[in-house]
Scaffold this motif. Structure first.
Motif, mmCIF file in Angstrom:
data_model
loop_
_atom_site.group_PDB
_atom_site.id
_atom_site.type_symbol
_atom_site.label_atom_id
_atom_site.label_comp_id
_atom_site.label_asym_id
_atom_site.label_seq_id
_atom_site.Cartn_x
_atom_site.Cartn_y
_atom_site.Cartn_z
ATOM 1 N N LYS A 163 47.895 63.329 51.347
ATOM 2 C CA LYS A 163 48.369 61.887 50.996
ATOM 3 C C LYS A 163 47.277 60.870 51.011
ATOM 4 N N ILE A 164 46.519 60.957 51.865
ATOM 5 C CA ILE A 164 45.282 60.250 52.006
ATOM 6 C C ILE A 164 44.383 60.320 50.892
ATOM 7 N N GLY A 165 44.225 61.391 50.343
ATOM 8 C CA GLY A 165 43.549 61.753 49.060
ATOM 9 C C GLY A 165 44.169 61.109 47.904
ATOM 10 N N GLU A 166 45.577 61.041 47.745
ATOM 11 C CA GLU A 166 46.491 60.493 46.820
ATOM 12 C C GLU A 166 46.317 59.281 46.866
ATOM 13 N N VAL A 167 46.232 58.488 47.921
ATOM 14 C CA VAL A 167 45.906 57.053 47.905
ATOM 15 C C VAL A 167 44.743 56.473 47.418
ATOM 16 N N LEU A 168 43.725 57.217 47.928
ATOM 17 C CA LEU A 168 42.138 56.771 47.675
ATOM 18 C C LEU A 168 42.108 56.941 45.870
ATOM 19 N N ALA A 169 42.892 57.980 45.361
ATOM 20 C CA ALA A 169 42.607 58.092 44.056
ATOM 21 C C ALA A 169 43.302 57.038 43.219
ATOM 22 N N LYS A 170 44.475 56.789 43.666
ATOM 23 C CA LYS A 170 45.115 55.790 43.129
ATOM 24 C C LYS A 170 44.605 54.130 43.316
ATOM 25 N N ASP A 171 43.691 54.185 44.357
ATOM 26 C CA ASP A 171 43.093 52.858 44.624
ATOM 27 C C ASP A 171 41.826 52.722 43.378
ATOM 28 N N ILE A 172 41.154 54.117 43.217
ATOM 29 C CA ILE A 172 40.048 54.272 42.312
ATOM 30 C C ILE A 172 40.356 53.837 40.871
ATOM 31 N N LEU A 173 41.493 54.462 40.730
ATOM 32 C CA LEU A 173 42.138 54.111 39.189
ATOM 33 C C LEU A 173 42.142 52.760 38.735
ATOM 34 N N LYS A 174 42.186 51.959 39.699
ATOM 35 C CA LYS A 174 42.361 50.527 39.557
ATOM 36 C C LYS A 174 40.849 49.691 39.483
ATOM 37 N N THR A 175 39.864 50.520 39.598
ATOM 38 C CA THR A 175 38.581 50.249 39.388
ATOM 39 C C THR A 175 38.027 50.600 38.409
ATOM 40 N N SER A 176 36.744 49.941 37.984
ATOM 41 C CA SER A 176 35.649 50.647 36.942
ATOM 42 C C SER A 176 34.358 50.485 37.260
ATOM 43 N N ALA A 177 33.370 51.050 36.836
ATOM 44 C CA ALA A 177 32.044 50.840 37.325
ATOM 45 C C ALA A 177 31.101 51.195 36.087
ATOM 46 N N ASN A 178 29.846 51.180 36.366
ATOM 47 C CA ASN A 178 29.050 51.338 35.096
ATOM 48 C C ASN A 178 28.290 52.682 35.436
ATOM 49 N N LYS A 179 28.669 53.438 36.383
ATOM 50 C CA LYS A 179 28.340 54.745 36.819
ATOM 51 C C LYS A 179 29.469 55.688 37.037
ATOM 52 N N ALA A 180 29.394 56.805 37.216
ATOM 53 C CA ALA A 180 30.256 57.645 37.478
ATOM 54 C C ALA A 180 30.717 57.421 39.243
ATOM 55 N N LEU A 181 32.005 57.707 39.474
ATOM 56 C CA LEU A 181 32.415 57.339 40.772
ATOM 57 C C LEU A 181 32.276 58.717 41.556
ATOM 58 N N VAL A 182 31.414 58.720 42.242
ATOM 59 C CA VAL A 182 30.972 60.223 43.167
ATOM 60 C C VAL A 182 31.681 60.103 44.554
ATOM 61 N N LEU A 183 32.242 61.209 44.943
ATOM 62 C CA LEU A 183 32.565 61.415 46.362
ATOM 63 C C LEU A 183 31.736 62.509 46.725
ATOM 64 N N GLY A 184 31.340 62.503 48.070
ATOM 65 C CA GLY A 184 30.664 63.754 48.721
ATOM 66 C C GLY A 184 31.278 63.834 49.810
ATOM 67 N N LEU A 185 31.697 65.331 49.919
ATOM 68 C CA LEU A 185 32.590 65.803 50.882
ATOM 69 C C LEU A 185 31.964 66.837 51.807
ATOM 70 N N VAL A 186 31.867 66.406 52.754
ATOM 71 C CA VAL A 186 30.963 67.199 53.888
ATOM 72 C C VAL A 186 31.750 67.718 55.224
ATOM 73 N N GLY A 187 31.351 68.596 56.044
ATOM 74 C CA GLY A 187 32.081 68.901 57.151
ATOM 75 C C GLY A 187 32.483 70.380 57.309
ATOM 76 N N ASP A 188 33.335 70.390 58.293
ATOM 77 C CA ASP A 188 33.606 71.991 58.680
ATOM 78 C C ASP A 188 34.269 72.702 57.566
ATOM 79 N N LEU A 189 33.971 74.164 57.596
ATOM 80 C CA LEU A 189 34.570 75.217 56.791
ATOM 81 C C LEU A 189 36.193 75.084 57.343
ATOM 82 N N GLY A 190 37.088 74.953 56.319
ATOM 83 C CA GLY A 190 38.452 74.729 56.897
ATOM 84 C C GLY A 190 38.930 73.272 57.547
#
Ligand code: ADP
Ligand code: MG
Length: 146
Positions: free
Chosen positions: A13-40
């Motif tokens: 759900k948190i991922g979904e909300v973030l995506a919907k927010d991002i779709l309302k924006t635009s940028a002059n470069k790609a929108l990049v997410l860096g996901l880090v942390g524990d396996l699983g």
């Protein structure tokens, strides 16, 4: 900002909300997410909800033999969603050979990269870093770093 989730559906759900927010924006470069942390820790699970928020119907899986997958987005500001996973990456050059630099310089792309700390030096400065921590069987801590 830190958020605790108590099951995979909350993380999605948190991922979904973030995506919907991002779709309302635009940028002059790609929108990049860096996901880090524990396996699983929930990185792929988060991206399943994120893809849903982008309107993608295909299932997001942990890429095992492929380093990335590309999905079409039906939106006005972005055209493609790229899902990279650096877990099996042997050399940084491998991901450059796949054209990562061109992909992240194109403002029509949304790019999510799991295990992005493994290619930290080539991640763009504007990366939205998200850290996932395994707390217990059902509990994860998601930390939006910035
Ligand atoms: P990663 O991609 O970080 O290695 P995954 O998303 O593949 O992690 O795996 C997370 C696993 O933990 C899944 O099997 C998921 O069902 C389970 N899980 C249990 N609780 C949670 C939670 N709160 N958030 C996300 N995943 C959870
Ligand atoms: Mg994963």
């Amino acid at each position: 900002m830190e958020i605790l989730t108590f099951g995979p559906s909350q993380t999605k759900k948190i991922g979904e909300v973030l995506a919907k927010d991002i779709l309302k924006t635009s940028a002059n470069k790609a929108l990049v997410l860096g996901l880090v942390g524990d396996l699983g820790g929930g990185k792929t699970t988060f991206l399943q909800g994120f893809a849903r928020g982008l309107g993608i119907k295909e299932k997001i899986l942990s890429p095992t033999f492929v380093i990335f997958r590309k999905f079409k987005i039906q939106s006005s500001s972005f055209y493609f969603f790229y899902h990279f996973d650096c877990y099996r990456l042997k050399r940084k050059e491998e991901i450059l050979d796949l054209g990562l630099e061109k992909i992240i310089s194109n403002s029509q792309n949304i790019v999510a990269i799991e295990w992005a700390d493994r290619i930290k030096k080539i991640m763009p400065e504007e990366t939205l870093w998200i850290e996932f921590e395994f707390i217990d069987t059902k509990t994860r801590k998601i930390n939006f770093i910035s």
